[in-house]
Motif scaffolding. Structure first.
Motif, PDB file in Angstrom:
ATOM      1  N   LYS A 191     -48.466   8.503 -63.201  1.00 27.85           N
ATOM      2  CA  LYS A 191     -48.551   9.842 -63.766  1.00 27.85           C
ATOM      3  C   LYS A 191     -47.185  10.496 -63.637  1.00 27.85           C
ATOM      4  O   LYS A 191     -46.433  10.191 -62.695  1.00 27.85           O
ATOM      5  N   PRO A 192     -46.820  11.392 -64.562  1.00 30.07           N
ATOM      6  CA  PRO A 192     -45.462  11.979 -64.510  1.00 30.07           C
ATOM      7  C   PRO A 192     -45.104  12.568 -63.163  1.00 30.07           C
ATOM      8  O   PRO A 192     -43.995  12.347 -62.649  1.00 30.07           O
ATOM      9  N   ARG A 193     -46.000  13.356 -62.569  1.00 27.11           N
ATOM     10  CA  ARG A 193     -45.693  13.983 -61.274  1.00 27.11           C
ATOM     11  C   ARG A 193     -45.432  12.928 -60.211  1.00 27.11           C
ATOM     12  O   ARG A 193     -44.490  13.042 -59.417  1.00 27.11           O
ATOM     13  N   TYR A 194     -46.267  11.894 -60.181  1.00 25.31           N
ATOM     14  CA  TYR A 194     -46.121  10.875 -59.158  1.00 25.31           C
ATOM     15  C   TYR A 194     -44.907   9.987 -59.416  1.00 25.31           C
ATOM     16  O   TYR A 194     -44.271   9.502 -58.472  1.00 25.31           O
ATOM     17  N   ARG A 195     -44.581   9.763 -60.681  1.00 23.13           N
ATOM     18  CA  ARG A 195     -43.350   9.013 -60.968  1.00 23.13           C
ATOM     19  C   ARG A 195     -42.130   9.782 -60.474  1.00 23.13           C
ATOM     20  O   ARG A 195     -41.193   9.198 -59.924  1.00 23.13           O
ATOM     21  N   GLU A 196     -42.159  11.099 -60.667  1.00 23.33           N
ATOM     22  CA  GLU A 196     -41.038  11.928 -60.218  1.00 23.33           C
ATOM     23  C   GLU A 196     -40.936  11.926 -58.697  1.00 23.33           C
ATOM     24  O   GLU A 196     -39.840  11.839 -58.133  1.00 23.33           O
ATOM     25  N   ILE A 197     -42.085  12.002 -58.018  1.00 23.08           N
ATOM     26  CA  ILE A 197     -42.086  11.974 -56.556  1.00 23.08           C
ATOM     27  C   ILE A 197     -41.564  10.635 -56.058  1.00 23.08           C
ATOM     28  O   ILE A 197     -40.756  10.563 -55.122  1.00 23.08           O
ATOM     29  N   ALA A 198     -42.014   9.541 -56.683  1.00 26.33           N
ATOM     30  CA  ALA A 198     -41.560   8.214 -56.271  1.00 26.33           C
ATOM     31  C   ALA A 198     -40.050   8.075 -56.426  1.00 26.33           C
ATOM     32  O   ALA A 198     -39.364   7.527 -55.547  1.00 26.33           O
ATOM     33  N   GLU A 199     -39.515   8.593 -57.529  1.00 24.36           N
ATOM     34  CA  GLU A 199     -38.080   8.521 -57.767  1.00 24.36           C
ATOM     35  C   GLU A 199     -37.328   9.387 -56.754  1.00 24.36           C
ATOM     36  O   GLU A 199     -36.283   9.000 -56.236  1.00 24.36           O
ATOM     37  N   SER A 200     -37.873  10.541 -56.450  1.00 24.60           N
ATOM     38  CA  SER A 200     -37.209  11.465 -55.532  1.00 24.60           C
ATOM     39  C   SER A 200     -37.234  10.966 -54.094  1.00 24.60           C
ATOM     40  O   SER A 200     -36.231  11.026 -53.380  1.00 24.60           O
ATOM     41  N   LEU A 201     -38.385  10.444 -53.656  1.00 22.72           N
ATOM     42  CA  LEU A 201     -38.566  10.104 -52.250  1.00 22.72           C
ATOM     43  C   LEU A 201     -38.190   8.672 -51.905  1.00 22.72           C
ATOM     44  O   LEU A 201     -38.016   8.347 -50.723  1.00 22.72           O
TER      45      LEU A 201
ATOM     46  N   VAL B 203     -38.078   5.039 -50.648  1.00 26.98           N
ATOM     47  CA  VAL B 203     -38.904   4.312 -49.680  1.00 26.98           C
ATOM     48  C   VAL B 203     -39.757   5.268 -48.841  1.00 26.98           C
ATOM     49  O   VAL B 203     -40.877   4.928 -48.440  1.00 26.98           O
ATOM     50  N   VAL B 204     -39.252   6.457 -48.600  1.00 30.09           N
ATOM     51  CA  VAL B 204     -40.046   7.456 -47.875  1.00 30.09           C
ATOM     52  C   VAL B 204     -41.383   7.682 -48.581  1.00 30.09           C
ATOM     53  O   VAL B 204     -42.441   7.787 -47.940  1.00 30.09           O
ATOM     54  N   GLY B 205     -41.363   7.718 -49.909  1.00 25.02           N
ATOM     55  CA  GLY B 205     -42.592   7.879 -50.669  1.00 25.02           C
ATOM     56  C   GLY B 205     -43.450   6.634 -50.677  1.00 25.02           C
ATOM     57  O   GLY B 205     -44.672   6.716 -50.576  1.00 25.02           O
ATOM     58  N   ARG B 206     -42.833   5.478 -50.775  1.00 27.54           N
ATOM     59  CA  ARG B 206     -43.594   4.234 -50.838  1.00 27.54           C
ATOM     60  C   ARG B 206     -44.374   3.982 -49.556  1.00 27.54           C
ATOM     61  O   ARG B 206     -45.384   3.272 -49.566  1.00 27.54           O
ATOM     62  N   ARG B 207     -43.924   4.556 -48.451  1.00 22.26           N
ATOM     63  CA  ARG B 207     -44.599   4.356 -47.169  1.00 22.26           C
ATOM     64  C   ARG B 207     -45.829   5.241 -47.002  1.00 22.26           C
ATOM     65  O   ARG B 207     -46.539   5.139 -45.994  1.00 22.26           O
ATOM     66  N   LEU B 208     -46.139   6.083 -47.981  1.00 19.26           N
ATOM     67  CA  LEU B 208     -47.172   7.104 -47.791  1.00 19.26           C
ATOM     68  C   LEU B 208     -48.589   6.584 -47.980  1.00 19.26           C
ATOM     69  O   LEU B 208     -49.403   7.186 -48.696  1.00 19.26           O
ATOM     70  N   ILE B 209     -48.935   5.495 -47.317  1.00 16.57           N
ATOM     71  CA  ILE B 209     -50.343   5.079 -47.325  1.00 16.57           C
ATOM     72  C   ILE B 209     -51.052   5.809 -46.178  1.00 16.57           C
ATOM     73  O   ILE B 209     -51.516   5.223 -45.209  1.00 16.57           O
ATOM     74  N   ILE B 210     -51.096   7.119 -46.327  1.00 10.26           N
ATOM     75  CA  ILE B 210     -51.706   8.000 -45.339  1.00 10.26           C
ATOM     76  C   ILE B 210     -52.607   8.994 -46.062  1.00 10.26           C
ATOM     77  O   ILE B 210     -52.389   9.312 -47.224  1.00 10.26           O
ATOM     78  N   CYS B 211     -53.619   9.438 -45.368  1.00 13.77           N
ATOM     79  CA  CYS B 211     -54.579  10.382 -45.948  1.00 13.77           C
ATOM     80  C   CYS B 211     -54.771  11.561 -45.002  1.00 13.77           C
ATOM     81  O   CYS B 211     -54.684  11.413 -43.771  1.00 13.77           O
ATOM     82  N   GLY B 212     -55.053  12.731 -45.567  1.00 15.40           N
ATOM     83  CA  GLY B 212     -55.250  13.919 -44.756  1.00 15.40           C
ATOM     84  C   GLY B 212     -56.435  14.744 -45.233  1.00 15.40           C
ATOM     85  O   GLY B 212     -57.050  14.452 -46.261  1.00 15.40           O
ATOM     86  N   MET B 213     -56.740  15.756 -44.468  1.00  7.08           N
ATOM     87  CA  MET B 213     -57.759  16.745 -44.831  1.00  7.08           C
ATOM     88  C   MET B 213     -57.091  18.108 -44.865  1.00  7.08           C
ATOM     89  O   MET B 213     -56.373  18.481 -43.924  1.00  7.08           O
ATOM     90  N   HIS B 214     -57.305  18.853 -45.933  1.00  5.38           N
ATOM     91  CA  HIS B 214     -56.761  20.195 -46.076  1.00  5.38           C
ATOM     92  C   HIS B 214     -57.915  21.182 -46.205  1.00  5.38           C
ATOM     93  O   HIS B 214     -58.878  20.915 -46.937  1.00  5.38           O
ATOM     94  N   VAL B 215     -57.804  22.294 -45.519  1.00 12.88           N
ATOM     95  CA  VAL B 215     -58.841  23.327 -45.570  1.00 12.88           C
ATOM     96  C   VAL B 215     -58.221  24.617 -46.080  1.00 12.88           C
ATOM     97  O   VAL B 215     -57.225  25.100 -45.538  1.00 12.88           O
ATOM     98  N   HIS B 216     -58.798  25.163 -47.152  1.00 11.62           N
ATOM     99  CA  HIS B 216     -58.362  26.435 -47.732  1.00 11.62           C
ATOM    100  C   HIS B 216     -59.316  27.542 -47.290  1.00 11.62           C
ATOM    101  O   HIS B 216     -60.536  27.389 -47.371  1.00 11.62           O
ATOM    102  N   VAL B 217     -58.745  28.658 -46.844  1.00 10.07           N
ATOM    103  CA  VAL B 217     -59.550  29.845 -46.527  1.00 10.07           C
ATOM    104  C   VAL B 217     -59.025  30.998 -47.374  1.00 10.07           C
ATOM    105  O   VAL B 217     -57.824  31.272 -47.406  1.00 10.07           O
TER     106      VAL B 217
END
Length: 398
Positions: A109-119, A121-135
């Motif tokens: 996807k365009p956004r993710y291609r841009e992130i991959a180009e910008s980051l 190897v730092v981006g390629r290592r991101l096999i991590i998941c999180g939880m975000h809570v909005h209030v």
């Protein structure tokens, strides 16, 4: 309800890893039909993530905790049901026990291609998941004031959520290795403090005006105020394997926000401590999770986290009663004493080794444990469910 009280709506985002039920490894290239089927049921409550082995969900904007819980349970259940058709399963953990980041593919996807180009190897290592809570806090200045004070409690919330004790096939020695990976990103880590919402907007405008980022969604702090939506977004937590733990942490964060609002009405506030001290507690939380201690800055001493949890529950008891979530908040006591997902993953791994399993078999046993725990208390969507028609949390967030 006080007419000046914020609505304190709540929304939860979670990211899951898709694993192959035979190999227990990550699915590098899941079928497009899987995501399409989930979106047919839940609309944009289900979305792709940066890596193809991931899938993201977001609840509707909910007025109460039961609605958020029901939505999250349906989302987990639906993904599991659809993934099973392809021999896959969702796994709610912030790292995979043995998957290799070099094997993963970014989403096209365009956004993710841009992130991959910008980051890189730092981006390629991101096999991590999180939880975000909005209030939800509608007033800009109030939102910023609460944001500044809530930073104190971020290490406490991390302690309750840790689910990433393994990395690339080895015990990491940390209960939340995810943050070690994520902290390599720019504009990540503990949040900045601002004297006003306008100052925050000026900070964002410097970065956007210089062309460094296109909008504030690329500010990846542990906590951030939204410039697009009237929410405070808590981002420090690992994704919780058990649904009950996720709901307990979300309830606690919401109650903390209301507690600080109550103090403000009395012309009181939580004391500001140097962000470097909060960062020290953050590291301790990464390293030891709920089994360790945190620094009590007022006492000037380390205190067992399980004791701090009891104090935290007392601190927000009035707010838990207001929201009708006393039992959910009380659950954080059980998390602190019984251990988080990280503790249970390590116990599963060590038991398998003790029983004669090889290291490879023990790591696969951890995956089996996580897949099973992810679905406790969840169900597939039922005919007539309206989740897809409701307003969902803003996305993308990476």
């Amino acid at each position: 309800m006080d007419r000046d009280e914020p609505r304190f709506t709540i929304g939860i985002e979670e990211e899951y890893l898709l694993v192959d039920k035979t190999s227990r490894d990550l699915c590098v290239d899941p079928p497009a039909e899987l995501l399409a089927a989930c979106q047919e049921t839940h609309g944009n409550s289900v979305a792709p993530e940066f890596l193809r082995c991931q899938i993201e969900v977001g609840t509707p904007v909910c007025a109460d905790l039961p609605a958020a819980r029901a939505a999250l349970a349906e989302l987990r259940g639906t993904i599991a049901e659809e993934a099973d058709k392809y021999g896959l399963a969702p796994m709610a953990a912030s790292t995979h026990p043995f998957a290799k980041w070099r094997d993963q593919r970014a989403t096209d996807k365009p956004r993710y291609r841009e992130i991959a180009e910008s980051l890189q190897v730092v981006g390629r290592r991101l096999i991590i998941c999180g939880m975000h809570v909005h209030v939800g806090v509608e007033d800009d200045e109030l939102r910023m004031d609460l944001h500044n004070q809530l930073a104190y409690f971020l290490p406490h919330l991390l302690c309750l959520s840790t689910s990433s004790p393994f990395w690339q096939g080895r015990k990491a020695g940390l209960k939340s290795f995810r943050l070690t990976v994520f902290d390599a990103l720019p504009r990540s880590g503990p949040p900045e403090r601002f004297s006003s919402f306008g100052e925050f907007e000026r900070f964002v405008s410097v970065l956007t005006g210089a062309g460094v980022i296109e909008d504030a969604t690329k500010i990846w702090w542990d906590l951030r105020p939204s410039v697009r939506f009237p929410t405070i977004e808590m981002r420090i937590t690992d994704v919780c394997t058990r649904l009950d733990d996720a709901i307990a942490i979300a309830a606690t964060f919401r109650c903390l926000a209301r507690m600080l609002w109550r103090l403000r009405r009395k012309n009181q506030r939580w004391r500001h401590y140097p962000m470097a001290l909060i960062a020290e507690n953050r590291w301790i939380a990464q390293r030891h999770g709920a089994a360790g201690n945190l620094i009590d800055f007022g006492r000037g001493a380390v205190v067992p986290f399980v004791d701090l949890v009891g104090e935290l529950i007392d601190l927000i008891a009035e707010d838990a009663d207001h929201f009708g979530c006393t039992s959910e908040v009380e659950r954080i006591r059980a998390i602190a004493s019984g251990g988080t997902s990280a503790d249970k993953q390590i116990a599963t791994y060590e038991k398998a080794l003790k029983d004669g399993a090889s290291e490879d078999e023990a790591l696969k046993a951890v995956v089996d444990h996580l897949v099973a725990e992810t679905l406790i208390g969840c169900r597939p969507a039922r005919p007539g469910d309206k989740t897809a028609e409701m307003s969902v949390m803003p996305r993308p967030h990476l």
